[in-house]
Structures are given as structure tokens and as C-alpha cells.
Design a protein around this motif. Structure first.
Motif: not given
Length: 149
Positions: A65-88
Motif C-alpha cells: 500500500x505504501x509503495x503503490x505508486x512505484x508498483x504502478x510505475x513498475x507495472x507500466x514499465x513491464x508492459x513497455x518491456x513486453x511490447x518492446x521485447x515482442x517487437x524486437x
């Protein structure tokens, strides 16, 4: 600091990354990278759910709960990694991984760690980033000579 634990944990992550890359490369026939990523994420979520009880501590939920913003940021980053890796990997193949790796070294080890989080940085760190950058230069030369540009 003993380097062996760093090496072993990095090796574990590298093995997982290798499995991920193999799956992404072989799933190239799927015409929707979001579908590939979604089902990959389901498998990863299931595995994480199975491992979760082994890592839970009493303070886990309050810290989430205390780190929810960082968890959301990390999840969004993982989404970008997934898309980038898939295309790559589906468009260019795993042989271009050194380019990604060096860009990650610069962004994570220097921009994020040093400039944003103010972690220690010395001449050896600078030299390692310099030599990593040379890797991309040599890779570009090799790629051009192979006629794959």
C-alpha cells in the motif's frame, strides 16, 4: 562485497530472460503481440502467485500500500518491456539483444541509479559503461558487414 551472490542472482535472471526470448521469438507467428504478451503475463502471474507465499512477511501488505505508486510505475514499465521485447525478437531476432542490453545498462545503471537515485559511481563504473557502449559499436559494424541492416 562478495560478487558471487550478485553473479548467481544475475545468472538466474539471465536464464529466465533467455527462456522469455525463446518464447517470444518462436511465437512470431502470432499476429497480435498484445495476445502473446497477455498470455505470457498470465503464466508469469500464475508462477508468481505460487511463489508468493514463500516470500510473504507480516509487513508485506502495508508496504505494498505504501509503495503503490512505484508498483504502478513498475507495472507500466513491464508492459513497455513486453511490447518492446515482442517487437524486437519477432521482427529482428535475439541477435540484436546486445543493443538492448547496452541501452539498459546506460539507462538503469547510470541515468536511474546515478542521476536519479544518487547511487555511488566511480571510474570502474564509467569504464564498464564505456566498454558496453563499444559493444554496440562493434555490433553495428558486424551487423553491417553481415548485410542485415
Amino acid at each position: 562485497m562478495n560478487f558471487l551472490p550478485i553473479f548467481l542472482v544475475s545468472l538466474l535472471a539471465a536464464v529466465g530472460n533467455t527462456l522469455y526470448v525463446a518464447g517470444q521469438k518462436q511465437a512470431a507467428s502470432v499476429n497480435n503481440p498484445i495476445a502473446t504478451n497477455f498470455f505470457t503475463l498470465l503464466v508469469a502471474t500464475a508462477c508468481t502467485g505460487l511463489a508468493y507465499p514463500f516470500f510473504t512477511r507480516p509487513e508485506t501488505l502495508p508496504l505494498i500500500k505504501q509503495n503503490a505508486n512505484w508498483i504502478l510505475l513498475s507495472g507500466f514499465g513491464l508492459f513497455i518491456v513486453y511490447i518492446g521485447f515482442n517487437i524486437m525478437y519477432t521482427k529482428f531476432g535475439p541477435q540484436i539483444y546486445p543493443v538492448y542490453a547496452v541501452l539498459s545498462i546506460v539507462l538503469v545503471a547510470f541515468v536511474l541509479a546515478v542521476l536519479i537515485f544518487h547511487e555511488p559511481f566511480n571510474l570502474y563504473h564509467a569504464a564498464s559503461i564505456f566498454f558496453a557502449a563499444l559493444t554496440v559499436i562493434f555490433f553495428a559494424i558486424a551487423h553491417a558487414q553481415a548485410g542485415k541492416n
